[in-house]
Design a protein around this motif. Structure first.
Motif, mmCIF file in Angstrom:
data_model
loop_
_atom_site.group_PDB
_atom_site.id
_atom_site.type_symbol
_atom_site.label_atom_id
_atom_site.label_comp_id
_atom_site.label_asym_id
_atom_site.label_seq_id
_atom_site.Cartn_x
_atom_site.Cartn_y
_atom_site.Cartn_z
ATOM 1 N N ARG A 174 -4.358 -5.744 0.095
ATOM 2 C CA ARG A 174 -5.341 -5.239 1.064
ATOM 3 C C ARG A 174 -4.679 -5.139 2.447
ATOM 4 N N ARG A 214 -7.753 -0.871 6.956
ATOM 5 C CA ARG A 214 -7.079 -1.613 5.886
ATOM 6 C C ARG A 214 -7.130 -0.785 4.602
ATOM 7 N N ASP A 215 -6.080 -0.905 3.802
ATOM 8 C CA ASP A 215 -6.068 -0.295 2.471
ATOM 9 C C ASP A 215 -6.595 -1.322 1.489
ATOM 10 N N ILE A 216 -7.888 -1.206 1.168
ATOM 11 C CA ILE A 216 -8.502 -2.207 0.296
ATOM 12 C C ILE A 216 -8.184 -1.959 -1.171
ATOM 13 N N SER A 243 0.835 -1.189 0.000
ATOM 14 C CA SER A 243 0.000 0.000 0.000
ATOM 15 C C SER A 243 0.877 1.249 0.000
ATOM 16 N N PHE A 289 -14.175 -6.848 4.520
ATOM 17 C CA PHE A 289 -12.744 -6.890 4.226
ATOM 18 C C PHE A 289 -11.942 -7.635 5.309
#
Length: 793
Positions: free
Chosen positions: A691, A684-686, A571, A779
């Motif tokens: 992710r 979270r960075d989806i 990310s 997620f």
């Protein structure tokens, strides 16, 4: 001629008859005197001859048959000397002495005129001692049991006693059918090999351990109290499932303590019946008990018989309250508090006497604590013996009294318990005896050292982190100063850690523990797109601030970095944090711990509270305040058959300067909430390929679990548990999230229910967790099954 004499006697005159009778009487007396003299003469002659026959004087003594034992030693043992008069009885005593000396197979004493001949056959010398047929008990342990020794004379009686001692050792190990036969193998030069032929037999196990008369607590619960155990499926690995008579007596005492601590003051064990099975391969043991009624504390008062002592002050320190289940340990705790208060107030020789009044109608016990004056006795000195490694000062600092202080029996008993709690000694006996005067007491401390160092190898397996290996060296009494030194190494598929930990429990001679911790850790988790490297240096001081509370003050210096994993696209947030490089953090902090889970008097559970905070910014690259708390308790319910455990924990990270990175924030794992992977919940960075988990600045988690029997035989060691976990992780303030698609930053509570199977195997506790997340986010990374196993070998 005799006919005429008779006729004359009969026909003569009366005067003639008188004369004849007179002559006859004289002759009779003379005849009797002669007979008596003859008898006395013969008796004297015979007696003289017999006396002469029972006394000997030997001018020469000849000894034959001795090769190893000298003539002088044999004569000394027999008690005979040349030229000395001896009787037949003394010769017989000499024979018995030589025969019973254990040095000769046979002895013969033959007097021949002026010569005494002693013929002996010596026992052979033991060339070697060996054991055959033993598998369960090693040769070294058996050698310590026998008194026969190499290069000493063989004695059949001693060998039989040695065989009996070996058989008794096997009996204590549960092998009642063991047989031991001593055999000898003849060698040259009058030597023999002594061989103990051992038939170990099978273990006589405890097939069934049951109770009669118990209504409140089940057999299953009471079996957990006893040191004796019922045979299980791993019988060859468990030693407490064998019948040992001495252990039964110990079990009766611990059973009584169990009931007394729960208010059953009338409890007693009527009898214990141990019946051997017909096949002689197992015992059936039945405890016949009488529980009685459960009592609670009634009215609790304090009275003083001393004018200078105010009973209200001592009443105020009492913590137990009416209605609480009665326990003798709680009474002892209250007496200890009162006596400590007396010491603080300078009241010497105070004694607290509990007077108990029984109320059978409402099943309560009224306690009246009477403050009285004890005898004026002082501690003259404290003598310590047996400590070859441990310094005297380590033992002396377990005493709250010194030479010249008033003698308090309770304080001496508590000091003895503190010495035993060090776990430095095999045995530790503390006794008091009269000193140089009646008002002086000498305290004797007699200890026996035992090894305090250990090298441990451990293994673990987790479905989330894989297999792991741990190696540690620990010395609990470093150079005899009571210091703790630990060197550790652990590795799993996703982490590797090296550690050094040192603790000085009495820093500067006070009840303050100085600690120094050094750690190096690397992580490389499949659940994260980065790895971490961290080195930590932490000195600390820990000291008591209450009966169950301790406070730690610490300084932490750490350097950490985040490392990119090859072939993984991270990310943008993670990339920027990796690019920040090494970060140095300098922080001061504290941690308060309150723990009654192992406190005396807490029969069915306890509580654990821990609150800590670290403030970073005293130099270094980061400035923040990071605080955590944890509260946990456990209690046995439903007659102690179910163990109920609850916990709640949380943390907050307030960032004030520097780079707020993922490895600084909180990341939840299986220890916080089950049913998810490590880092499986939270922001979270989806938008990134992996992710990526980003952690959070705040979290809270709660767990509740009930552990219960499954109805299987207890000896299997299998129990079940149901649990409910809830947790939330949120907030990414001070994080540069440009270019990222964040989810879960505001947080939401996840709820998990599950069922566990717990199996106490001989190689370690095995746990199977089956979970279902009844509330989660799209997620999140769920994990419905988890298996853990840990052991030390």
């Amino acid at each position: 001629m005799s006919e005429e004499w008779v006729t004359t006697m009969r026909l003569g005159s009366s005067s003639g008859r008188f004369q004849m009778h007179k002559n006859y009487n004289v002759m009779g007396r003379v005849l009797r005197a002669c007979l008596i003299l003859s008898f006395l003469s013969v008796a004297w002659v015979l007696q003289t001859a017999q006396a002469e026959a029972q006394n000997y004087r030997f001018g020469n003594i000849v000894i034959d048959g001795n090769a190893r034992i000298g003539d002088a030693a044999i004569l000394s043992q027999a008690g005979i000397a040349r030229g000395k008069t001896v009787s037949a009885g003394q010769l017989n005593d000499a024979f018995q002495k030589l025969q019973n000396s254990g040095l000769f197979e046979s002895v013969e004493i033959v007097p021949v005129g002026n010569t005494l001949r002693i013929v002996v056959v010596e026992y052979p010398t033991i060339n070697r001692i060996s054991f055959e047929g033993n598998r369960r008990i090693k040769d070294e342990a058996l050698s310590a049991l026998v008194t026969s020794a190499v290069r000493r004379a063989f004695n059949p009686t001693t060998a039989e006693k040695d065989a009996a001692a070996i058989a008794e050792a096997y009996s204590s190990d549960g092998r009642l059918a063991a047989r031991v036969s001593p055999r000898i193998i003849r060698r040259s030069d009058n030597r023999v090999d002594l061989v103990f032929e051992i038939f170990e037999g099978d273990v006589v196990e405890i097939e069934r351990l049951s109770f009669v008369g118990n209504r409140v607590y089940s057999d299953r619960r009471l079996r957990r109290v006893l040191d004796t155990k019922q045979a299980g499926i791993f019988r060859t690995l468990i030693r407490k499932d064998t019948f040992v008579a001495d252990r039964i007596e110990f079990d009766k005492q611990v059973l009584q303590d169990f009931y007394f601590s729960r208010g059953y003051v009338d409890f007693r064990t009527n009898s214990v019946n141990a019946e051997l099975a017909e096949e002689r391969d197992g015992y059936f043991i039945v405890f016949n008990v009488q529980e009685g009624q459960q009592f609670s504390f009634g009215e609790i008062t304090t009275v003083s018989e001393l004018s200078e002592v105010d009973s209200d002050d001592y009443q105020s320190v009492i913590k137990v309250r009416p209605g609480v289940t009665y326990s003798p340990t709680l009474v002892e705790n209250e007496i200890s508090r009162m006596e400590r208060l007396a010491i603080r107030q300078g009241v010497n020789f105070l004694r607290v006497e509990p007077r108990i009044s029984r109320n059978d109608r409402d099943l309560t016990l009224d306690i009246e604590f009477v403050l009285t004056r004890g005898p004026r006795v002082f501690v003259e000195r404290i003598d310590i013996e047996g400590n070859t490694t441990t310094l005297d000062q380590v033992i002396r600092r377990q005493f709250r009294v010194a030479e010249g202080d008033p003698f308090n029996p309770r304080e001496i008993r508590e000091s003895a318990e503190r010495i035993r709690a060090l776990d430095f000694f095999e045995t530790a006996q503390v006794n008091a005896r009269e000193g140089s005067s009646p008002d002086q007491i000498i305290v004797d401390v007699d200890v026996e050292e035992k090894p305090t160092g250990s090298l441990n190898f451990g293994g673990s397996f987790s479905a989330s982190s894989g297999f792991g290996l741990a190696i540690s060296f620990q010395e609990r009494n470093f150079v005899g100063r009571g210091q703790q030194l630990t060197l550790s190494f652990s590795t799993a598929e996703e982490s590797e850690q090296y550690g050094f930990n040192f603790v000085e429990p009495a820093f500067l001679g006070r009840d303050v523990a100085f600690g120094l911790r050094l750690d190096y850790r690397e992580t490389d988790s499949d659940n994260l797109t980065f790895g971490t490297e961290r080195i930590l240096f932490r000195p600390s001081l820990t000291f008591p601030i209450s009966e169950y509370g301790r406070l730690q003050l610490r300084y932490t210096a750490s350097q950490s970095s985040m490392v990119a994993q090859s072939g993984v696209t991270a990310s943008p947030v993670i990339d920027r944090e990796i690019a920040s490089g090494d970060q140095f953090t300098s922080a001061v902090g504290f941690e308060y711990t309150y723990d009654t889970r192992t406190a005396s008097g807490v029969a069915d559970g306890g509580v654990f509270i821990q609150v800590g905070s670290d403030i970073a910014g005293f130099g270094g690259d980061n400035e923040y305040i990071k605080s955590t708390f944890r509260i946990a308790s456990q209690r046995l319910i439903f007659n102690n058959d179910i163990k109920l455990s609850t916990s709640i924990e949380g943390g907050a990270l307030a960032w004030r300067g520097g780079t707020n990175r993922t490895d600084d924030r909180f990341i939840l794992s299986q220890t916080n909430i089950r049913g998810f992977e490590s880092g499986g919940i939270g922001p979270r960075d989806i938008g990134s390929p992996g992710r990526d988990t980003l952690g959070g600045n705040y979290y809270v988690a709660a767990r509740i679990e009930a552990e219960f029997p499954l109805g299987l035989p207890e000896e299997y060691g299998i129990r079940g548990a149901v649990f409910y976990d809830v947790a939330n992780l949120w907030n990414l303030n001070s994080v540069n999230a440009s270019g990222s698609t964040l989810a879960g930053e505001t947080g939401s509570f996840r709820h998990v229910i599950g069922f566990s199977i717990l199996w106490d195997t001989p190689v370690g506790p095995l746990r199977f967790n089956f979970t279902d997340a009844i509330r989660k986010e799209e997620f999140d990374r769920e994990q419905k099954f988890d298996l853990t196993l840990s052991t030390t070998f």
